[in-house]
Design a protein around this motif. Structure first.
Motif: not given
Length: 563
Positions: A400-418
């Protein structure tokens, strides 16, 4: 240097000086400007070939290559990149760095230009477009002895003889490429993506842990990851940051190793050196960067945070965090440094005097609890979620170790902002809030009898955490409360008195509708019965931690949350 420069006319004035040189390793001369002292430079098209030919791999759109800059045999990390921006036409090549020591070197060695720029910025509030000849200083670039290595030579006013200079062009905006942010329609799906991204890198953490990290940072942009050495505490925050678009290459993730000799905040906030110039600290530097890009999240990981006494070097930052308020710029704090700390360095005051902790800067500390580290005060624990990394599964499945690598996403700060700073802002979620408060009152009534109770800050942050979890269908109410209790309440309980055991037993009873009692001691039969009850508990994490603390009390005569 006719043989080095691509024979193209300048499309517009810029800050690079075309000149001849007999040195075949010479690449070009750059007149320093605001962006040079801040993050780097955009390389003009006519110089692309000579720089790119010195790289070990091709730079394509959205890709960067790590390079090294050498000044008098000292090495500094940097990158050459082609930013991925749909609005940018043609080929844009940038040489960028975030190294604090390199920036300080440039400021000190090229102080005539630096002081002019800072004074101009302070007087006008704008970056200078043209630097007068009498203030101009330069950087020469040369090929190194192998690919990806570049040598720089700094030319100050004492040895400068340049003619036919081009007008200064403000290149700072060229360095501010705007990436297209990922569209977020379902928070749970995005946390699935982050979890899968981390797994694709060969590291396994449960989805609950990643969800909890997300909720903790959204509740408050300061968290503590605790646990035994080697469980991947610093790695998880680095990979979490990568998944949302913040990494070492773009300067939006930084890992700082805390030194045992830190006894005050100078390494984090800054200090005046022997020349009475202000040297910015780690947090000032990254906060200043984050303020310029409020839509993008930035992460600072303080590794081995308790190798020094946290209260000594971090208390000023904690106090500033508590001044968060909503303004036209979003959530801001009071300024990190007062005017007196800059002394007579007006240029530095113009650059850093208004720096605060912006809403897009997230600080995470990792800690180990052993004989080489210091315990936390209640002041610190009161202001953070403490996330444990102590469960270890040493099994390994090679299939189960050969997992296809994923590309990152560009998240707006609203995703994490309080979204909430005060309980009054939660009125539209008052049903959840009141349910949380009712449970917290029960717990606080137990703690108050022993002077171990908590106050409004803990109440509010637990309410915020549970609202985010339940509203976005991330955790059930009981599961969110379970995480909150184990992270915000239990870490502050400990000691050797008999009242500590009484507190733990009463808390267990409250969470599990049980009626265990003791007179300073629980026998093994009772503890095993409690463990059996844990298996089906709505508050399993908290109950398991309480039993761990009880067993430790029985064995050692004292107990603590920490392992």
């Amino acid at each position: 240097m006719d043989n080095n420069i691509v024979n193209k006319r300048k499309k517009r004035p810029d800050s690079w000086v075309d000149m001849n040189s007999d040195d075949k390793s010479f690449l070009g001369r750059k007149r320093v400007d605001y962006s040079t002292f801040d993050k780097g430079t955009t390389i003009p098209e006519r110089y692309h070939k000579v720089f790119l030919d010195n790289l070990s791999e091709e730079v394509t759109k959205g890709k960067q290559v790590k390079i090294k800059l050498f000044f008098k045999d000292k090495e500094y990390n940097a990158v050459i990149r082609w930013p991925n921006s749909k609005d940018r036409k043609g080929v844009t090549i940038q040489l960028l760095y975030s190294n604090k020591a390199l920036k300080e070197l440039l400021q000190n060695k090229l102080s005539v230009s630096y002081d002019y720029i800072m004074n101009y910025l302070k007087d006008t509030g704008k970056k200078p477009v043209n630097i007068p000849d009498e203030y101009s200083e330069y950087i020469d670039f040369f090929k190194g002895d192998k690919p990806n290595n570049f040598i720089i030579n700094l030319i100050n006013k004492d040895n400068i003889t340049i003619e036919d200079e081009e007008p200064e062009d403000d290149l700072y905006e060229d360095l501010e490429s705007e990436d297209e942010f990922a569209a977020i329609t379902n928070i749970n799906s995005e946390i699935d993506f982050i979890h899968n991204y981390i797994s694709s890198k060969g590291f396994y953490y449960s989805k609950d842990l990643i969800t909890n990290l997300y909720l903790s940072l959204k509740t408050k942009p300061f968290a503590i990851l605790s646990g035994i050495s080697g469980t991947g505490k610093s790695k998880v925050i680095e990979l979490f940051s990568e998944a949302v678009g913040a990494n070492r290459g773009n300067g939006r993730f930084r890992l700082i190793s805390v030194r045992p000799d830190w006894s005050d905040a100078t390494d984090l906030l800054g200090y005046r050196n022997i020349e009475n110039k202000f040297v910015p600290g780690i947090i000032i530097d990254i906060a200043n960067e984050a303020m310029k890009k409020p839509d993008k999240p930035y992460f600072l990981c303080l590794d081995e945070m308790n190798l020094a006494r946290v209260e000594y070097y971090f208390s000023d930052i904690l106090s500033v965090m508590e001044t968060r308020k909503i303004s036209d710029e979003g959530i801001i704090t009071q300024k990190l440094i007062n005017r007196a700390q800059f002394g007579r360095d007006e240029a530095a005051y113009g650059w850093y005097g208004d720096v605060y902790i912006p809403q897009n800067l997230y600080i995470v500390g990792t800690v180990n609890m052993d004989e080489t580290t210091f315990p936390f005060s209640k002041k610190v624990l009161d202001r953070a979620n403490t996330i444990e990394f102590n469960k270890v599964n040493l099994t390994y499945n090679f299939e189960e170790t050969e997992v296809q690598e994923l590309s990152t996403k560009k998240f707006h700060n609203d995703f994490l902002k309080s979204e909430y700073l005060n309980l009054s802002q939660c009125k539209h979620e008052k049903n959840i809030a009141l349910k949380v408060i009712d449970k917290l009152i029960e717990i606080n009534n137990i703690l108050e009898k022993y002077q171990q109770h908590f106050a409004y800050r803990v109440r509010d942050e637990i309410v915020f955490y549970v609202i985010y979890a339940v509203r976005d269908d991330l955790f059930s109410f009981e599961k969110a409360m379970d995480f909150s209790i184990v992270q915000k309440i239990l870490p502050k309980i400990g000691g050797s008195g008999g009242e500590v055991l009484d507190i733990l037993i009463k808390l267990f009873n409250n969470l599990n509708d049980s009626d265990y009692e003791s007179e300073g001691y629980l026998d093994d039969i009772q503890i095993k019965a409690m463990e059996k009850q844990c298996e089906n508990s709505k508050y399993k994490l908290s109950s398991e931690k309480i039993i761990f603390m009880i067993r430790r009390f029985q064995r050692d005569g004292f107990t603590t949350f920490w392992q």
